[in-house]
Design a protein around this motif. Structure first.
Motif, PDB file in Angstrom:
ATOM      1  N   GLU A  11      -5.322   4.022   2.167  1.00 37.92           N
ATOM      2  CA  GLU A  11      -4.981   5.396   1.776  1.00 37.92           C
ATOM      3  C   GLU A  11      -5.884   6.392   2.513  1.00 37.92           C
ATOM      4  O   GLU A  11      -6.483   7.290   1.914  1.00 37.92           O
ATOM      5  N   GLN A  50       1.581  11.371   3.336  1.00 37.26           N
ATOM      6  CA  GLN A  50       1.432  11.267   1.887  1.00 37.26           C
ATOM      7  C   GLN A  50       0.340  12.238   1.418  1.00 37.26           C
ATOM      8  O   GLN A  50       0.012  13.185   2.121  1.00 37.26           O
ATOM      9  N   TYR A  91       9.964  -1.871   3.850  1.00 34.92           N
ATOM     10  CA  TYR A  91      10.285  -3.030   3.015  1.00 34.92           C
ATOM     11  C   TYR A  91      10.535  -2.654   1.557  1.00 34.92           C
ATOM     12  O   TYR A  91      11.223  -3.346   0.840  1.00 34.92           O
ATOM     13  N   ARG A  92       9.918  -1.553   1.116  1.00 28.90           N
ATOM     14  CA  ARG A  92      10.002  -1.224  -0.318  1.00 28.90           C
ATOM     15  C   ARG A  92      11.449  -0.931  -0.719  1.00 28.90           C
ATOM     16  O   ARG A  92      11.907  -1.342  -1.760  1.00 28.90           O
ATOM     17  N   GLY A 272       0.665   4.440  -3.667  1.00 33.07           N
ATOM     18  CA  GLY A 272       0.349   3.030  -3.405  1.00 33.07           C
ATOM     19  C   GLY A 272       1.153   2.075  -4.271  1.00 33.07           C
ATOM     20  O   GLY A 272       1.234   0.884  -3.990  1.00 33.07           O
ATOM     21  N   THR A 274       4.533   0.363  -6.278  1.00 31.06           N
ATOM     22  CA  THR A 274       5.971   0.098  -6.115  1.00 31.06           C
ATOM     23  C   THR A 274       6.529  -0.068  -7.523  1.00 31.06           C
ATOM     24  O   THR A 274       5.997  -0.847  -8.308  1.00 31.06           O
ATOM     25  N   ARG A 297       8.172   5.809  -4.416  1.00 27.23           N
ATOM     26  CA  ARG A 297       7.614   4.677  -5.186  1.00 27.23           C
ATOM     27  C   ARG A 297       8.699   3.720  -5.653  1.00 27.23           C
ATOM     28  O   ARG A 297       8.450   2.556  -5.930  1.00 27.23           O
TER      29      ARG A 297
HETATM   30  N1  LIG Z   1       6.589  -8.159   5.176  1.00 22.92           N
HETATM   31  C1  LIG Z   1       7.098  -7.863   3.975  1.00 22.92           C
HETATM   32  N2  LIG Z   1       8.147  -8.551   3.507  1.00 22.92           N
HETATM   33  C2  LIG Z   1       8.694  -8.282   2.307  1.00 22.92           C
HETATM   34  N3  LIG Z   1       8.246  -7.315   1.467  1.00 22.92           N
HETATM   35  C3  LIG Z   1       7.185  -6.604   1.870  1.00 22.92           C
HETATM   36  C4  LIG Z   1       6.557  -6.831   3.144  1.00 22.92           C
HETATM   37  N4  LIG Z   1       5.534  -5.961   3.263  1.00 22.92           N
HETATM   38  C5  LIG Z   1       5.521  -5.215   2.133  1.00 22.92           C
HETATM   39  N5  LIG Z   1       6.510  -5.603   1.298  1.00 22.92           N
HETATM   40  C6  LIG Z   1       6.814  -5.018  -0.025  1.00 22.92           C
HETATM   41  O1  LIG Z   1       7.027  -3.617   0.163  1.00 22.92           O
HETATM   42  C7  LIG Z   1       6.409  -2.877  -0.889  1.00 22.92           C
HETATM   43  C8  LIG Z   1       5.430  -1.885  -0.297  1.00 22.92           C
HETATM   44  O2  LIG Z   1       4.346  -2.586   0.289  1.00 22.92           O
HETATM   45  P1  LIG Z   1       2.909  -1.928   0.415  1.00 22.92           P
HETATM   46  O3  LIG Z   1       2.535  -1.309  -0.907  1.00 22.92           O
HETATM   47  O4  LIG Z   1       2.006  -2.950   1.008  1.00 22.92           O
HETATM   48  O5  LIG Z   1       3.230  -0.812   1.466  1.00 22.92           O
HETATM   49  P2  LIG Z   1       2.401   0.446   1.904  1.00 22.92           P
HETATM   50  O6  LIG Z   1       2.651   0.621   3.358  1.00 22.92           O
HETATM   51  O7  LIG Z   1       0.984   0.348   1.434  1.00 22.92           O
HETATM   52  O8  LIG Z   1       3.158   1.612   1.144  1.00 22.92           O
HETATM   53  P3  LIG Z   1       2.641   3.035   0.634  1.00 22.92           P
HETATM   54  O9  LIG Z   1       1.615   3.505   1.585  1.00 22.92           O
HETATM   55  O10 LIG Z   1       3.878   3.872   0.626  1.00 22.92           O
HETATM   56  O11 LIG Z   1       2.148   2.797  -0.739  1.00 22.92           O
HETATM   57  C9  LIG Z   1       5.779  -3.887  -1.831  1.00 22.92           C
HETATM   58  O12 LIG Z   1       6.668  -4.108  -2.901  1.00 22.92           O
HETATM   59  C10 LIG Z   1       5.634  -5.127  -0.972  1.00 22.92           C
HETATM   60  O13 LIG Z   1       5.714  -6.298  -1.756  1.00 22.92           O
END
Ligand SMILES: Nc1ncnc2c1ncn2[C@@H]1O[C@H](COP(=O)(O)OP(=O)(O)OP(=O)(O)O)[C@@H](O)[C@H]1O
Length: 333
Positions: A11, A50, A91-92, A272, A274, A297
């Motif tokens: 973050e 964000q 992926y979300r 952060g 989901t 989210r």
């Molecule tokens: N390679 C992947 N395959 C399948 N699902 C994934 C993968 N990477 C992340 N996810 C899923 O996508 C969602 C978001 O992942 P994560 O919180 O790590 O992303 P982020 O980039 O930190 O998002 P943000 O910054 O918006 O919070 C989670 O539910 C996670 O399980």
């Protein structure tokens, strides 16, 4: 820090350029090494579209370096990294239409066609469900909704007052922190863990659950809440110590049950996360990135229950847009 090999910051959008420069300076001094970060490998992740850093103190506005609002404005930024990459696969969310909509909102585009889709698909819940978290831009709305839900349960309230030790200004850092001065709980209360307690077991900051029992433990003057977390873990939650440290010296301590009520949470707190389904009222959204963080989210349009979206609140910070444009133009990887 003297023996650390790498520092990972997630973050990064919430860290100011001023703070990043201070951390770089401290690392160099502590390790007596003038290389960037005193030779520690720095790995950061995040999305500058964000939420930006929170400025807690008014006087920061008058600081000479207040204009280093974002981490990418830090003097140390360019020297800190050999490589910068943009992750583009989402992926979300799975629905292409929702992904396109969120990407437009993320970049601050107030696209009328996409907003119509959002308006058609989103609705409030006829009956508010206790299982569906509600997101609000302002903490006062979060507190109000949580207090209303607690009262609605009509069960006996257990009150936990924080035990504080320390003097001004350090103790004020803790009073402004996440652990509340006074925590009211009852059977059935939705709660969120606010401290990392056991990574291996998934007992981490942000876990949500429900109080299922109050138990008496030897040595504790009052009964402690037992929580069934949504992950399936059941735990009695004891008081934890929250600290303000200087080196290995504690300047102030607060002992409190590491829980907050969680029928409603702030948009800042949910960055952060989901969430399968959520309800949000964005009529009081403020600042860049807030609408995007709240909406993104949730995994699907079907799970989103939205009121109060004013398209003029969809805004990206001009410095952030410029940062990403510059990055794309100069990309070497
Ligand atoms: N390679 C992947 N395959 C399948 N699902 C994934 C993968 N990477 C992340 N996810 C899923 O996508 C969602 C978001 O992942 P994560 O919180 O790590 O992303 P982020 O980039 O930190 O998002 P943000 O910054 O918006 O919070 C989670 O539910 C996670 O399980």
């Amino acid at each position: 820090m003297e023996s650390a090999k790498a520092l990972v910051i997630d973050e990064i959008s919430m860290i100011s350029g001023t703070l990043l420069d201070k951390l770089d300076y401290i690392a160099k001094k502590m390790r007596c090494n003038n290389a960037p970060w005193g030779g520690i490998q720095l790995i950061v992740s995040g999305d500058f579209f964000q939420l930006p850093p929170v400025h807690k103190r008014r006087y920061e506005k008058w600081n000479w370096d207040y204009d280093k609002e974002f981490a990418f404005e830090a003097n140390c930024w360019n020297d800190s990294f050999d490589m910068q990459v943009e992750l583009t696969e989402v992926y979300r969310q799975g629905e292409p239409q929702f992904i396109e909509l969120l990407q437009a909102i993320r970049r601050g585009f107030q696209d009328t066609h996409l907003l119509e889709i959002l308006n058609q698909c989103c609705k409030t819940l006829k009956e508010p469900s206790v299982e569906i978290p509600r997101l609000y831009p302002l903490n006062k709305d979060v507190r109000r909704v949580n207090a209303e839900n607690l009262a609605r349960l009509g069960a006996k309230i257990e009150t936990y007052k924080a035990f504080d030790d320390g003097v001004y200004p350090w103790i004020n850092e803790l009073k402004r922190g996440m652990a509340p001065n006074e925590l009211n709980l009852c059977l059935g209360a939705r709660v969120m863990l606010i401290k990392n307690m056991d990574f291996k077991e998934g007992m981490v900051n942000g876990e949500i659950g429900k109080v299922i029992k109050f138990v008496k433990r030897e040595g504790d003057s009052c009964e402690l809440p037992e929580v069934l977390f949504d992950s399936g873990i059941v735990r009695v939650i004891c008081r934890e110590t929250f600290l303000v440290m200087a080196g290995d010296r504690a300047l102030a301590t607060r002992k409190q049950i590491p829980l907050i009520l969680a029928w409603a949470v702030s948009v800042h707190k949910c960055q952060g996360m989901t969430i399968d389904r959520l309800e949000t009222d964005l009529s009081k959204a403020f600042g860049y990135g807030m609408v995007y963080v709240a909406l993104s989210r949730v995994k699907s349009l079907d799970g989103l229950h939205l009121v109060g979206l004013d398209s003029c609140k969809i805004e990206a910070h001009p410095k952030v847009s410029e940062f990403y444009q510059h990055y794309l133009l100069n990309r070497k990887f």
